[in-house]
Design an enzyme around this catalytic site. Structure first.
Site, PDB file in Angstrom:
ATOM      1  N   GLY A 263      26.172  56.803 -34.075  1.00 57.94           N
ATOM      2  CA  GLY A 263      27.728  55.947 -34.293  1.00 57.94           C
ATOM      3  C   GLY A 263      27.744  55.193 -35.217  1.00 57.94           C
ATOM      4  N   MET A 265      23.669  52.733 -37.548  1.00 59.73           N
ATOM      5  CA  MET A 265      22.875  52.198 -38.001  1.00 59.73           C
ATOM      6  C   MET A 265      22.219  50.681 -37.615  1.00 59.73           C
ATOM      7  SD  MET A 265      19.619  53.076 -38.049  1.00 59.73           S
ATOM      8  CE  MET A 265      18.084  52.729 -38.869  1.00 59.73           C
ATOM      9  N   GLU A 266      21.150  50.120 -37.358  1.00 61.87           N
ATOM     10  CA  GLU A 266      21.408  48.771 -37.633  1.00 61.87           C
ATOM     11  C   GLU A 266      20.445  48.107 -38.565  1.00 61.87           C
ATOM     12  OE1 GLU A 266      17.608  50.314 -34.778  1.00 61.87           O
ATOM     13  OE2 GLU A 266      19.556  51.297 -35.147  1.00 61.87           O
ATOM     14  N   ASN A 267      20.283  48.732 -39.340  1.00 63.21           N
ATOM     15  CA  ASN A 267      19.535  48.487 -41.366  1.00 63.21           C
ATOM     16  C   ASN A 267      19.602  46.925 -40.985  1.00 63.21           C
ATOM     17  OD1 ASN A 267      20.009  51.868 -42.158  1.00 63.21           O
ATOM     18  ND2 ASN A 267      22.476  51.317 -42.321  1.00 63.21           N
ATOM     19  N   HIS A 299      25.131  46.143 -29.968  1.00 58.70           N
ATOM     20  CA  HIS A 299      24.043  47.032 -29.959  1.00 58.70           C
ATOM     21  C   HIS A 299      23.338  47.052 -31.476  1.00 58.70           C
ATOM     22  CE1 HIS A 299      21.337  50.565 -28.435  1.00 58.70           C
ATOM     23  NE2 HIS A 299      21.670  50.514 -29.978  1.00 58.70           N
ATOM     24  N   GLU A 300      24.268  46.976 -32.354  1.00 59.74           N
ATOM     25  CA  GLU A 300      23.315  47.366 -33.762  1.00 59.74           C
ATOM     26  C   GLU A 300      23.086  45.684 -34.275  1.00 59.74           C
ATOM     27  OE1 GLU A 300      22.936  49.939 -34.710  1.00 59.74           O
ATOM     28  OE2 GLU A 300      24.201  51.104 -33.233  1.00 59.74           O
ATOM     29  N   GLU A 322      15.492  51.122 -28.391  1.00 58.39           N
ATOM     30  CA  GLU A 322      16.464  51.756 -27.850  1.00 58.39           C
ATOM     31  C   GLU A 322      17.174  51.269 -26.240  1.00 58.39           C
ATOM     32  OE1 GLU A 322      19.227  52.378 -30.097  1.00 58.39           O
ATOM     33  OE2 GLU A 322      17.916  52.587 -32.039  1.00 58.39           O
TER      34      GLU A 322
END
Length: 897
Positions: A263, A265-267, A299-300, A322
């Site tokens: 969905g 990505m939290e880079n 969320h991210e 997570e």
């Protein structure tokens, strides 16, 4: 195996790295066919680890040069490792130059191209596809990144952190230099280069600092980013207010890409999103899409602290970030919903997701604890157990210590561990230490069994009323079924939120034996033994127990309540979750009785009248009514059975739907008319709830009309489809026609495709709707086979593959589980085809067969044959092989049990 020989990685074998990488300077000369990567790393030996060589991870790379302190060094390559024997004991600089081929990278892991732009996905182990590195989460370094590329093709050059410098180069090229001041593991590295446009917003946070927010997308998609930007701003405000966690970079960037395995990505500072989780407009996205985007953006962003600033020591601790962050985004969604009823709807939807995805996982071949003990391929453990059950574990922390106590624990967690790579135990200890004497602290070791034991606990509750003594004794028993590799389970710590009602629906005061006085009408009991009894005193009459309120623990509850007692809860319970649960239980009891007996389902008058009362209830919110009136899903029903006949379940569910449609036809019509939204579109809880109930009513009306040969309601649905001013109404009307197999479904589908042919995300909806169409005489399965040849279909795009293939195999049991085994043959073909392109997506499709051993014959034998066919493929990826081999192994373990 194509990805190299499989190695079982065990949590108990964890060793700290032999070397630390403190800083990384990366230079990229970006070309689709051959990108040159130069990495300069400041490295120091870890004195706490026995002396050994420097081993760096690398996959699908062309190594060009290796230097230590500017001099050439001897090395060797073994499998996916670059091994340097002569690394100095003193700190040193390692320089590596290599190339990779982004345009050939169909796995979408590492550096790849999509739509003419460059993107990265490094979690879990994608960075090793970019350059040689200690690609593990406990190696945290400060990154500086220098990007060079053709300016006309790639005018936007992005990486983590803050932009230091940008400028022109010779030959039409340009550069950008980025620096991230916060140490991070390699999985959080990100790079984007392409012809993108941005929505920008400058904000000032509570801390008084100014920040630039940017959402980058392809040209033409900018108008669909407003909701994402608003969601990001709301997330920043909420996290600073609720947990005192501020935005810590000068800018925060979000980028959308069509080809993406997940969905989002939290880079660090540069979140990369699947466009399906980012783009929305009323004309192209449903209310559910708007809600999903808000949740995923949150969320991210929340990962900036729970995952980035404090990260995982190793991948077994994945739920540390997570599960905690899912809990945070769920809390955010409930706070954004505002009203008690809207908050309850959020909770119900989260539990439905848990039961639909995680409960089956807990009882299948891939069952594993929230903190797994071993894996072959870490990508296979981005699971509902790690995410959703992990979130429920975090929620139980909050239940046991209270909201203020949980926030104090979070504060201590960051004070202790900011900038570190830590474990689930570290988090548990911080919450406990911040709450001395709490129900958690005194049971901490037992509570941590939630991390180590797989399977869903079963909670049995039975009550006994003593009229003479005016006491009510509630006896709770727990047990957890055996799972692969775990036969014997110890008791869990289970918080049970409860209330007691009279049969007329009045809440009773709660006073346990030994207490001086009653303490309200709701409380939390803590079950930490295999069996415990709790005695309530001064109970005036035999009560109806309302147990596990708000779904206070992720367990299967057997409370033995009668239909009359369930009806009392449905009518009167102050807990909206249990009120909804009562509606589901009433339906489930009837469907299961029909499936088990083999007799046709006939709904009784009492149940029908109860549903009529819900539909007509003047005080219940529309969103709640829609949830209460929606029948349990076929997969959830299957979970309640020891032997599963998918066709029998489908027949019972369809019979229930049709009878509700027929018996409540007048009520559905009134509800449809009463819940039209006249105001301008807004995806808020009130409007969303009204549209949801109107669409359910329309679906029931079309189903009834189609069965009776009446053309009025199908005609009205088709007109609504044509005239709709938003995607929720348009897709709702189309779904009503398609689900009922109405004659007007075909022209409506054709018209929908013609209207939205250029919008890939809407066409995904078109494919998904057809993939999920309830089976009728084999037509739905045949349609999916036909759509595989459609010009718009491709296996290479994960969203498109999911929209059609996954919709059939995962969400349409009756169409998939066919007595002629054609569904299983189709599954095997698609798993193998996907595995050759993108093993991560293939392994997720492979998970469809996790619970094949509970199928009735002839499905069981046919399913086994299909799994064995996949497992027999010689060059299968580790991703898929781990799934299918565990599926086959579950047969022998099941027989032994």
């Amino acid at each position: 195996m194509r990805e190299g020989s499989a190695t079982l990685i065990r949590r108990e074998d964890y060793l700290a790295p032999a070397f630390w990488i403190r800083t990384v300077d990366l230079t990229f000369d970006l070309e689709p066919a051959k990108t040159l990567v130069t990495s300069k790393m400041q490295i120091e030996r870890n004195s706490a680890v026995p002396h050994g060589p420097l081993r760096l991870h690398g996959e699908e790379l062309n190594l060009l040069r290796v230097l230590i302190n500017g001099d050439s060094v001897s090395f060797r390559q073994e499998g996916h490792e670059l091994i340097i024997e002569g690394a100095p004991d003193a700190d040193f600089t390692l320089e590596i130059r290599n190339s990779c081929a982004p345009e050939k990278n169909t796995s979408l892991s590492g550096l790849y191209t999509s739509g003419g732009s460059f993107f990265t996905q490094c979690e879990a182990e994608g960075f090793r596809r970019i350059t040689y590195f200690l690609d593990r989460p406990d190696v945290m370094a400060v990154y500086s990144v220098h990007l060079r590329a053709d300016k006309a093709k790639y005018p936007v050059l992005l990486s983590n952190g803050n932009l230091l410098e940008a400028g022109e180069l010779d030959n039409g090229r340009h550069f950008a230099k980025w620096h991230d001041p916060f140490p991070k593991p390699s999985y959080l590295f990100a790079l984007v280069a392409g012809d993108l446009v941005a929505r920008e917003q400058r904000i000032r946070t509570r801390a008084g600092k100014d920040h630039l927010l940017q959402v980058f997308v392809r040209r033409g998609d900018l108008e669909k980013t407003e909701h994402a930007m608003n969601s990001l701003i709301a997330s920043i405000v909420w996290d600073e207010a609720r947990f005192k966690l501020p935005l810590d970079l000068e800018r925060f960037m979000v980028v959308g890409v069509s080809d993406f395995n997940m969905g989002a990505m939290e880079n660090k500072g540069l979140n990369i999103f699947n466009t399906s989780a980012l783009l929305a407009s009323p004309a192209t996205a449903t209310d559910a899409d708007f809600h999903r985007i808000e949740s995923i953006v949150a969320h991210e962003y929340f990962h900036n602290w729970t995952g980035n600033r404090v990260t995982c020591r190793d991948w077994f601790q994945l739920s540390l970030k997570e599960g905690l962050t899912v809990f945070r985004d769920q809390e955010f969604s409930m706070d954004m919903a505002a009203t008690p009823s809207a908050r309850a709807v959020c909770r119900i939807q989260d539990v439905r997701q848990l039961r639909a995805m995680q409960f089956p996982e807990d009882s299948g071949a891939m069952a594993h604890p929230v903190r797994p003990d071993s894996y072959v391929e870490i990508n296979n453990f981005y699971t509902a157990t790690v995410y959703d059950k992990g979130s429920e574990v975090v929620r139980m922390y909050q239940t046991l210590v209270g909201r203020a106590g949980f926030e104090a624990g979070m504060k201590l967690y960051f004070e202790r561990h900011d900038g570190q790579a830590v474990t689930c135990d570290d988090f548990a200890q911080a919450i406990a230490d911040a709450n001395p004497g709490s129900a958690l602290t005194t049971r901490l070791d037992a509570f941590k069994r939630w991390y180590s034991q797989a399977g869903t606990p079963h909670l049995q509750a039975r009550g006994s009323y003593d009229a003479e003594a005016r006491t009510y004794t509630l006896t709770l028993k727990q047990s957890t079924p055996a799972t692969p590799g775990q036969a014997d389970k110890l008791p869990q710590v289970i918080p049970v939120a409860l209330g007691l009602l009279t049969h007329e629906g009045q809440a009773l005061p709660l006073q346990l034996q030994g207490e001086a006085a009653a303490a309200g009408t709701e409380r939390v009991l803590v079950l930490d033994q295999a069996e415990q009894s709790f005695v309530f005193v001064e109970v005036a009459s035999a009560p109806v127990p309302s147990l596990l309120r708000g779904f206070s623990a992720p367990v299967v509850l057997d409370d033995g309540l009668s239909d009359a007692e369930l009806l009392t809860l449905l009518k009167h319970d102050s807990d909206a979750f249990n009120r909804w649960e009562a509606s589901q239980r009433l339906a489930l009891n009837r469907i299961l009785a029909a499936v088990r007996s083999g007799a046709p389902l006939v709904l009784d008058a009492a149940y029908i009248e109860a549903m009529r009362a819900v539909l007509r209830h003047a005080e219940l919110d529309a969103a709640f009514k829609e949830l209460a009136l929606t029948l349990p899903g076929e997969a959830y029903i299957a979970e309640q059975l020891d032997v599963v006949d998918p066709q029998a379940i489908h027949a019972a569910v369809e019979a229930a739907r049709l009878q509700l449609a027929q018996a409540l036809a007048t009520d559905w019509a009134e509800a449809y008319e009463a819940h039209q939204v006249k105001a301008g579109y807004a995806p808020d809880p009130v409007q969303s709830g009204r549209r949801a109930l109107a669409n359910l009513a329309l679906a029931m009306l079309v189903l009834n009309a189609t069965q009776s040969g009446d053309s009025v309601w199908p005609g009205r649905a088709y007109q609504r489809f044509k005239d709709a001013g938003n995607m929720t109404d348009r897709l709702g009307a189309l779904s009503a026609l398609v689900a009922a197999h109405a004659e007007l479904a075909e022209p409506a589908l054709a018209r929908f495709h013609a209207l939205f042919k250029g919008d890939e995300l809407v066409i995904d909806k078109w494919f998904a709707l057809q993939g999920r169409t309830p089976e009728l005489d084999g037509k739905s399965f045949a349609r999916v086979k036909q759509l595989m040849q459609h010009p718009d279909f491709t296996l290479k795009n994960p969203n498109r593959a999911r929209s059609l293939i996954f919709s059939l195999c995962m969400f349409n049991p009756a169409a998939f589980h066919r007595k002629d085994a054609a569904g299983y043959v189709f599954w095997a073909e698609q798993v193998l085809a996907l595995d050759a392109i993108n093993p991560q997506i293939a392994s997720r499709l492979a998970r469809v067969m996790d619970r094949w051993t509970v199928l009735a014959e002839p499905y069981r034998s046919a399913a086994r044959e299909a799994i064995a066919r996949v497992a027999a493929k010689a060059d299968l990826s580790n991703d898929v092989r781990e799934i299918v081999e565990r599926a086959l192994a579950s047969e022998a373990k099941g027989e032994q049990a």
